[in-house]
Design a protein around this motif. Structure first.
Motif, short mmCIF file in Angstrom:
data_model
loop_
_atom_site.label_atom_id
_atom_site.label_comp_id
_atom_site.label_asym_id
_atom_site.label_seq_id
_atom_site.Cartn_x
_atom_site.Cartn_y
_atom_site.Cartn_z
N UNK A 1 0.86 -1.19 0.00
CA UNK A 1 0.00 0.00 0.00
C UNK A 1 0.90 1.24 0.00
N UNK A 2 1.55 1.47 -1.14
CA UNK A 2 2.47 2.60 -1.27
C UNK A 2 1.76 3.76 -1.96
N UNK A 3 2.11 4.96 -1.54
CA UNK A 3 1.51 6.16 -2.14
C UNK A 3 2.58 7.24 -2.24
N UNK A 4 2.41 8.13 -3.21
CA UNK A 4 3.30 9.29 -3.32
C UNK A 4 3.06 10.19 -2.11
N UNK A 5 4.12 10.59 -1.45
CA UNK A 5 3.99 11.44 -0.26
C UNK A 5 3.65 12.86 -0.67
N UNK A 6 2.56 13.37 -0.14
CA UNK A 6 2.17 14.76 -0.39
C UNK A 6 1.69 15.39 0.90
N UNK A 7 1.86 16.69 1.02
CA UNK A 7 1.41 17.41 2.21
C UNK A 7 -0.11 17.38 2.32
N UNK A 8 -0.80 17.47 1.18
CA UNK A 8 -2.26 17.48 1.22
C UNK A 8 -2.82 16.18 1.79
N UNK A 9 -2.26 15.05 1.37
CA UNK A 9 -2.80 13.75 1.78
C UNK A 9 -2.26 13.27 3.12
N UNK A 10 -1.05 13.72 3.49
CA UNK A 10 -0.38 13.11 4.64
C UNK A 10 0.09 14.14 5.67
N UNK A 11 -0.54 15.30 5.69
CA UNK A 11 -0.10 16.39 6.55
C UNK A 11 -0.08 16.01 8.03
N UNK A 12 -1.01 15.16 8.45
CA UNK A 12 -1.14 14.87 9.87
C UNK A 12 -0.50 13.55 10.30
N UNK A 13 0.16 12.87 9.37
CA UNK A 13 0.79 11.60 9.72
C UNK A 13 1.99 11.83 10.64
N UNK A 14 2.21 10.86 11.52
CA UNK A 14 3.38 10.87 12.39
C UNK A 14 4.10 9.53 12.28
#
Length: 238
Positions: free
Chosen positions: A3-16
């Motif tokens: 389950x790989x995805x391109x890292x973007x601020x819009x989609x992953x802003x809150x990930x830690x």
């Protein structure tokens, strides 16, 4: 399926990302791929062994953390008891990817959304304004170094094959109960064949930058005994 995805601020802003080291964070691994550019650091801590991919008829190098699947003898509680963390471990849960359908040098930062390193606690990837945190900037630099090292390693492995410098390793690990555990399927540098190379061949290896990682891989084999000692201690004390 990954389950790989391109890292973007819009989609992953809150990930830690968890910054501890533990079995439930995905660190219970027997070995990890390393590239020749990091052999100098790796050999201070771990044995460097080589494994052949029969399907691709190619070799890769690995830092060894244990002797059986799922065994990492460097995990102590929630810390990794070594001074150097191989790049392929340090960059997780991130990886390098390419734009779909494009055979070009462009690279993208991807993230494994199923990684146990992701959670509600840990280090932020993006600032509130969407800019990369210092943590992410450091990871991106590690990804760059790892990607460059992987690309450059083709010449190193070609030289190993050209001079037939790998030999199979069959290692018996004595256990405290008197039994032994066998480690098979790996190769090591053939020291005798390396010593037998003529001056022109040595000069070729040196000129291509391959001689230093060869000697680093040889030196790393002294860590096998230390790894056996870790194994024995773990079995004695649990």
């Amino acid at each position: 399926m990954p389950n790989h995805a391109i890292l973007t601020a819009d989609a992953h802003r809150n990930l830690k990302v968890r910054n501890d080291r533990a079995e439930d964070a995905g660190d219970a691994v027997m070995c990890a791929m390393v590239v020749p550019d990091e052999f100098r650091q790796v050999q201070n801590e771990y044995p460097i062994l080589f494994r052949r991919n029969l399907e691709q008829d190619s070799f890769a190098a690995f830092a060894m953390f244990g002797f059986e699947d799922g065994e990492n003898l460097f995990l102590e509680g929630r810390r990794w008891a070594a001074r150097y963390l191989p790049l392929s471990i340090a960059i997780q849960p991130f990886l390098i990817g390419r734009p779909a359908g494009i055979d070009a040098p462009e690279r993208q930062v991807h993230i494994d959304l199923d990684s146990p390193r992701l959670g509600s606690d840990g280090v932020r990837i993006f600032e509130e304004d969407g800019s990369p945190t210092p943590y992410l900037e450091a990871v991106i630099e590690k990804l760059r170094v790892l990607d460059a090292g992987y690309a450059a390693s083709a010449g190193f492995f070609a030289a190993l094959r050209r001079y037939d410098l790998l030999e199979p390793l069959s290692l018996e690990v004595p256990l405290p109960d008197g039994t032994t555990h066998r480690l098979v399927g790996f190769h090591v540098i053939d020291e005798a064949k390396l010593r037998a190379l003529d001056p022109a061949e040595i000069a070729e290896l040196h000129g291509a930058g391959h001689l230093m990682p060869l000697y680093m891989a040889l030196a790393s084999l002294a860590n096998i005994g230390l790894l056996v000692a870790r194994k024995s201690q773990r079995l004695r004390h649990g």
